[in-house]
Enzyme design. Sequence first.
Site, PDB file in Angstrom:
ATOM      1  CD  GLU A  76      -1.279  -2.422   1.661  1.00 14.32           C
ATOM      2  OE1 GLU A  76      -0.076  -2.556   1.979  1.00 14.32           O
ATOM      3  OE2 GLU A  76      -1.935  -3.498   1.739  1.00 14.32           O
ATOM      4  CB  ALA A 187       7.337 -36.112 -14.121  1.00 15.67           C
ATOM      5  CD1 TRP A 203      16.252 -35.791 -17.881  1.00 15.98           C
ATOM      6  CD2 TRP A 203      15.168 -35.724 -16.071  1.00 15.98           C
ATOM      7  NE1 TRP A 203      17.119 -35.538 -17.151  1.00 15.98           N
ATOM      8  CE2 TRP A 203      16.550 -35.383 -15.764  1.00 15.98           C
ATOM      9  CE3 TRP A 203      14.217 -36.058 -14.821  1.00 15.98           C
ATOM     10  CZ2 TRP A 203      16.948 -35.095 -14.664  1.00 15.98           C
ATOM     11  CZ3 TRP A 203      14.971 -35.456 -13.728  1.00 15.98           C
ATOM     12  CH2 TRP A 203      16.239 -35.104 -13.487  1.00 15.98           C
ATOM     13  NE  ARG A 217      12.703 -29.229  -7.872  1.00 20.39           N
ATOM     14  CZ  ARG A 217      13.825 -30.029  -8.406  1.00 20.39           C
ATOM     15  NH1 ARG A 217      15.128 -29.386  -8.862  1.00 20.39           N
ATOM     16  NH2 ARG A 217      13.586 -31.225  -8.721  1.00 20.39           N
ATOM     17  CD  GLU A 321      10.472 -31.827  -7.097  1.00 17.11           C
ATOM     18  OE1 GLU A 321      10.711 -32.342  -8.171  1.00 17.11           O
ATOM     19  OE2 GLU A 321      11.188 -30.610  -6.949  1.00 17.11           O
ATOM     20  CB  ALA A 328       0.700 -43.929  -0.341  1.00 22.08           C
TER      21      ALA A 328
HETATM   22  N1  LIG Z   1       8.702 -39.214 -11.674  1.00 27.00           N
HETATM   23  C1  LIG Z   1       8.831 -38.450 -10.739  1.00 27.00           C
HETATM   24  O1  LIG Z   1       8.183 -37.348 -10.167  1.00 27.00           O
HETATM   25  C2  LIG Z   1       9.387 -39.057  -9.469  1.00 27.00           C
HETATM   26  C3  LIG Z   1       9.818 -40.246  -9.575  1.00 27.00           C
HETATM   27  N2  LIG Z   1      10.618 -40.992  -8.649  1.00 27.00           N
HETATM   28  C4  LIG Z   1      10.958 -42.143  -8.630  1.00 27.00           C
HETATM   29  O2  LIG Z   1      10.140 -43.059  -7.677  1.00 27.00           O
HETATM   30  C5  LIG Z   1      10.864 -44.349  -7.215  1.00 27.00           C
HETATM   31  C6  LIG Z   1      11.193 -44.181  -5.689  1.00 27.00           C
HETATM   32  O3  LIG Z   1       9.874 -43.961  -5.097  1.00 27.00           O
HETATM   33  P1  LIG Z   1       9.453 -44.416  -3.392  1.00 27.00           P
HETATM   34  O4  LIG Z   1      10.203 -45.792  -3.385  1.00 27.00           O
HETATM   35  O5  LIG Z   1       7.987 -44.437  -3.473  1.00 27.00           O
HETATM   36  O6  LIG Z   1      10.485 -43.398  -2.823  1.00 27.00           O
HETATM   37  P2  LIG Z   1      10.406 -42.429  -1.653  1.00 27.00           P
HETATM   38  O7  LIG Z   1      11.803 -42.163  -1.598  1.00 27.00           O
HETATM   39  O8  LIG Z   1       9.902 -41.102  -2.246  1.00 27.00           O
HETATM   40  O9  LIG Z   1       9.660 -42.802  -0.510  1.00 27.00           O
HETATM   41  C7  LIG Z   1       9.804 -43.985   0.318  1.00 27.00           C
HETATM   42  C8  LIG Z   1      10.996 -43.658   1.354  1.00 27.00           C
HETATM   43  O10 LIG Z   1      10.409 -42.485   2.041  1.00 27.00           O
HETATM   44  C9  LIG Z   1      10.954 -42.907   3.492  1.00 27.00           C
HETATM   45  N3  LIG Z   1       9.789 -42.567   4.271  1.00 27.00           N
HETATM   46  C10 LIG Z   1      10.114 -41.898   5.595  1.00 27.00           C
HETATM   47  N4  LIG Z   1       8.942 -41.623   6.409  1.00 27.00           N
HETATM   48  C11 LIG Z   1       8.013 -42.242   5.579  1.00 27.00           C
HETATM   49  C12 LIG Z   1       6.643 -42.697   5.625  1.00 27.00           C
HETATM   50  N5  LIG Z   1       5.996 -42.178   7.029  1.00 27.00           N
HETATM   51  N6  LIG Z   1       5.959 -43.552   4.861  1.00 27.00           N
HETATM   52  C13 LIG Z   1       6.683 -43.971   3.788  1.00 27.00           C
HETATM   53  N7  LIG Z   1       8.155 -43.690   3.716  1.00 27.00           N
HETATM   54  C14 LIG Z   1       8.667 -42.892   4.326  1.00 27.00           C
HETATM   55  C15 LIG Z   1      11.514 -44.023   3.426  1.00 27.00           C
HETATM   56  O11 LIG Z   1      12.927 -44.248   3.448  1.00 27.00           O
HETATM   57  P3  LIG Z   1      13.986 -44.988   4.176  1.00 27.00           P
HETATM   58  O12 LIG Z   1      13.625 -46.370   3.384  1.00 27.00           O
HETATM   59  O13 LIG Z   1      15.454 -44.441   3.893  1.00 27.00           O
HETATM   60  O14 LIG Z   1      13.654 -45.133   5.424  1.00 27.00           O
HETATM   61  C16 LIG Z   1      11.015 -44.876   2.267  1.00 27.00           C
HETATM   62  O15 LIG Z   1      11.767 -45.735   1.727  1.00 27.00           O
HETATM   63  C17 LIG Z   1      12.353 -43.913  -8.045  1.00 27.00           C
HETATM   64  O16 LIG Z   1      12.286 -45.023  -8.736  1.00 27.00           O
HETATM   65  C18 LIG Z   1      12.365 -42.465  -8.091  1.00 27.00           C
HETATM   66  O17 LIG Z   1      13.229 -42.390  -9.630  1.00 27.00           O
HETATM   67  C19 LIG Z   1      10.745 -40.306  -7.213  1.00 27.00           C
HETATM   68  C20 LIG Z   1      10.139 -38.853  -7.384  1.00 27.00           C
HETATM   69  C21 LIG Z   1       9.466 -38.270  -8.184  1.00 27.00           C
HETATM   70  N1  LIG Z   2      11.872 -38.018 -13.162  1.00 24.40           N
HETATM   71  C1  LIG Z   2      11.370 -36.539 -13.148  1.00 24.40           C
HETATM   72  C2  LIG Z   2      11.275 -35.964 -12.033  1.00 24.40           C
HETATM   73  N2  LIG Z   2      11.559 -36.530 -10.677  1.00 24.40           N
HETATM   74  C3  LIG Z   2      12.004 -35.748  -9.486  1.00 24.40           C
HETATM   75  O1  LIG Z   2      12.891 -34.612  -9.795  1.00 24.40           O
HETATM   76  C4  LIG Z   2      14.105 -35.042  -8.846  1.00 24.40           C
HETATM   77  C5  LIG Z   2      15.450 -34.667  -9.631  1.00 24.40           C
HETATM   78  O2  LIG Z   2      15.871 -33.450  -9.604  1.00 24.40           O
HETATM   79  P1  LIG Z   2      17.137 -32.806  -9.989  1.00 24.40           P
HETATM   80  O3  LIG Z   2      18.240 -33.463  -9.513  1.00 24.40           O
HETATM   81  O4  LIG Z   2      17.191 -31.496  -9.114  1.00 24.40           O
HETATM   82  O5  LIG Z   2      16.930 -32.395 -11.267  1.00 24.40           O
HETATM   83  C6  LIG Z   2      13.772 -36.546  -8.874  1.00 24.40           C
HETATM   84  O6  LIG Z   2      14.470 -36.916  -7.664  1.00 24.40           O
HETATM   85  C7  LIG Z   2      12.226 -36.394  -8.488  1.00 24.40           C
HETATM   86  O7  LIG Z   2      11.997 -36.164  -7.189  1.00 24.40           O
HETATM   87  N3  LIG Z   2      10.929 -34.807 -11.973  1.00 24.40           N
HETATM   88  C8  LIG Z   2      10.178 -34.170 -13.078  1.00 24.40           C
HETATM   89  O8  LIG Z   2       9.901 -33.017 -13.092  1.00 24.40           O
HETATM   90  N4  LIG Z   2      10.423 -34.733 -14.328  1.00 24.40           N
HETATM   91  C9  LIG Z   2      10.786 -36.073 -14.331  1.00 24.40           C
HETATM   92  O9  LIG Z   2      10.760 -36.750 -15.334  1.00 24.40           O
END
Ligand SMILES: NC(=O)C1=CN([C@@H]2O[C@H](COP(=O)(O)OP(=O)(O)OC[C@H]3O[C@@H](n4cnc5c(N)ncnc54)[C@H](OP(=O)(O)O)[C@@H]3O)[C@@H](O)[C@H]2O)C=CC1
Ligand SMILES: Nc1c(N[C@@H]2O[C@H](COP(=O)(O)O)[C@@H](O)[C@H]2O)[nH]c(=O)[nH]c1=O
Length: 589
Positions: A76, A187, A203, A217, A321, A328
């Site tokens: 303002e 993604a 990617w 971000r 992310e 979940a």
């Molecule tokens: N395309 C996309 O946008 C993205 C893709 N990915 C992909 O997803 C895959 C990984 O997914 P995901 O295994 O689900 O992994 P995450 O790492 O996202 O989640 C699971 C991990 O989170 C930790 N955690 C902490 N607190 C909790 C809780 N309360 N409940 C559940 N988990 C908890 C645990 O780590 P710990 O085991 O160390 O205890 C667990 O193993 C990879 O292949 C990655 O490339 C991931 C992000 C984004």
């Molecule tokens: N694979 C995937 C994503 N993945 C997310 O981006 C993170 C990687 O970020 P950085 O290392 O900063 O580039 C990776 O761990 C996951 O959380 N994001 C997206 O927009 N598109 C994609 O296809």
Amino acid sequence: MAFVLGAHFSPMTCKVVNNTHAHADDAAYIRRAVDLSEKSAGFTSPHPNFGCVIATSTGKVAGEGYLYAQGTKPAEVLAVEACGERCRGATAYLNLEPGDCHGDHTAVSALVQAGITRAVVGIRHPLQHLRGKAVCALRSQGLQVDVLGEDLQSKVMEEARKSCLIVNAPLIHRACSRVPFSVLKYAMTLDGKIAASSGHAAWISSKMSRNRVFELRGRSDAIIVGGNTVRKDNPRLTARHGSGHMPMRIVLSQTMNLPEEANLWDVSEASTIVVTQRGARRNFQKYLASKGVEVVELDILNSRDVMEYFHDRGYLSILWECGGTLAASAISSGVIHKVFAFVAPKIIGGKNAPTPVGELGMVEMSQALDLIDVGYEQIGPDMLISGFLQPVPDLMPVIPSEDETFAIDPTVTPYESSIISFYKTWDPYGAFSNFSPHPIQMPDRDDNYVTWSSVEHYYQAQKFAGVNDPAAQDCVEKIKAMRSPEEAARVGRSMQRQHSDLVRSDWESMKIDVMYRALKCKFSIYPHLNSMLLSTAGSVLVEASPHDLFWGGGREGEGLNYLGRLLMQLRSEFLGESSTSTENTCSAL
Ligand SMILES: NC(=O)C1=CN([C@@H]2O[C@H](COP(=O)(O)OP(=O)(O)OC[C@H]3O[C@@H](n4cnc5c(N)ncnc54)[C@H](OP(=O)(O)O)[C@@H]3O)[C@@H](O)[C@H]2O)C=CC1
Ligand SMILES: Nc1c(N[C@@H]2O[C@H](COP(=O)(O)O)[C@@H](O)[C@H]2O)[nH]c(=O)[nH]c1=O
């Protein structure tokens, strides 16, 4: 129970203006204020979004402004400055009731002094200690104040009001639910996979989409991933935008079974916090700490506790992310408010390839969570689908009874009588923060008075003051010119890290004195700050900074709290002076 200003509001006193044309204009200006209010997104850390548009009686925009960062000039004030004489008799449009907690150069005084005769306010301030105050103050100064949904009711007003709620969703969630506003972003391929069966994910979405993610971000306080994403992707999680705001990177890991080498352990570009369960792999915790990574232990690592913890650290907005397992868990804990799904026109298949959201325990389609306010946007080859999982809480009735206020705004829990914590400028006692918008005037080496935009600007610059090197003088000037205290702090700290040779040799022994003198100036020249400080007599003042263990109190009271100590020292000095002056007055009588 805290007194709620305006709690005696009665619908009977509400004047409902119902003129369709006037409403369309008012709504359009409010929307413009909303758009303005978002302009600093990505440059500074998330803060309450304020925009102000001033329109003359002929309907022309005469000036506008927006709050750039915590501790900078109110929207303002900027709008009034831009508008000049044309303010007289004009209408000011504000998306959010001003949070005038600090008394000088405030929105209210600027609007009143400029001769504004009407103010249209999108929504009242959601934080209880500020709600209704500015509206009441403007009315008491004779302005007509129309609040959307109270004084102005129509469909078009309702839509404009909704945009006001959405643009400040993080602030409203902070007020209502004690958790930061959380966005789940992922993604996925057209067949619903976030990685191949091998876990490989680089990617899925296009470069354009990933650039949009960098922008998201930059608008967040922090990015969260789970441990498995660190193991599979070795992400950096930075906002690749040059010099803007850099979010904190947070890893949630129950097991602490994390790699020794990871991009996230390099904290030169951005900081990292690993949150784990109490007692998990203590040696690895120590190893991470030695790399500069902060480790936080919670009793049980569930998403809600984690979010409450980061709420208490002052975070407004978080970008998740993570993969489907953690997503979940976060969704079922009710902490995800919005979803951004980038859908790429690719098919990868794979029975066991991960999907965006793991097990939610639902068995019938009728249980599916419906998104609200869904948006569709094409970004290069991809489609971005976004929507809210939970509606932005509506604060209507806007002036609740005291009981209702307590129910919708648990932040009103009264302070412990003996401890007053302060940190963010918009919270109660936020004016004690060095980021508060109070310029100070301090003498330079030649005893000429120089104005600094905030205590933080002055303090950071003094690290390099008087050093016989033009580069050090450049540092001083650069910090002085920073638009916000946040940026002054960022530049000051990084220069200190990168160019320790430019820091004055006596800095460690002088810094408390530098801070003391700056605070003394601030609390001497602003009478209302002086009164606020004196009003805390008998309480311990603690700067609730979890990061700064020298000036702040730390997460669990482990910090030295030098800022709180200096304020208490000043308070007793001021109290001593006022009792001396009372004694003098008495003896004179
Ligand atoms: N395309 C996309 O946008 C993205 C893709 N990915 C992909 O997803 C895959 C990984 O997914 P995901 O295994 O689900 O992994 P995450 O790492 O996202 O989640 C699971 C991990 O989170 C930790 N955690 C902490 N607190 C909790 C809780 N309360 N409940 C559940 N988990 C908890 C645990 O780590 P710990 O085991 O160390 O205890 C667990 O193993 C990879 O292949 C990655 O490339 C991931 C992000 C984004
Ligand atoms: N694979 C995937 C994503 N993945 C997310 O981006 C993170 C990687 O970020 P950085 O290392 O900063 O580039 C990776 O761990 C996951 O959380 N994001 C997206 O927009 N598109 C994609 O296809």
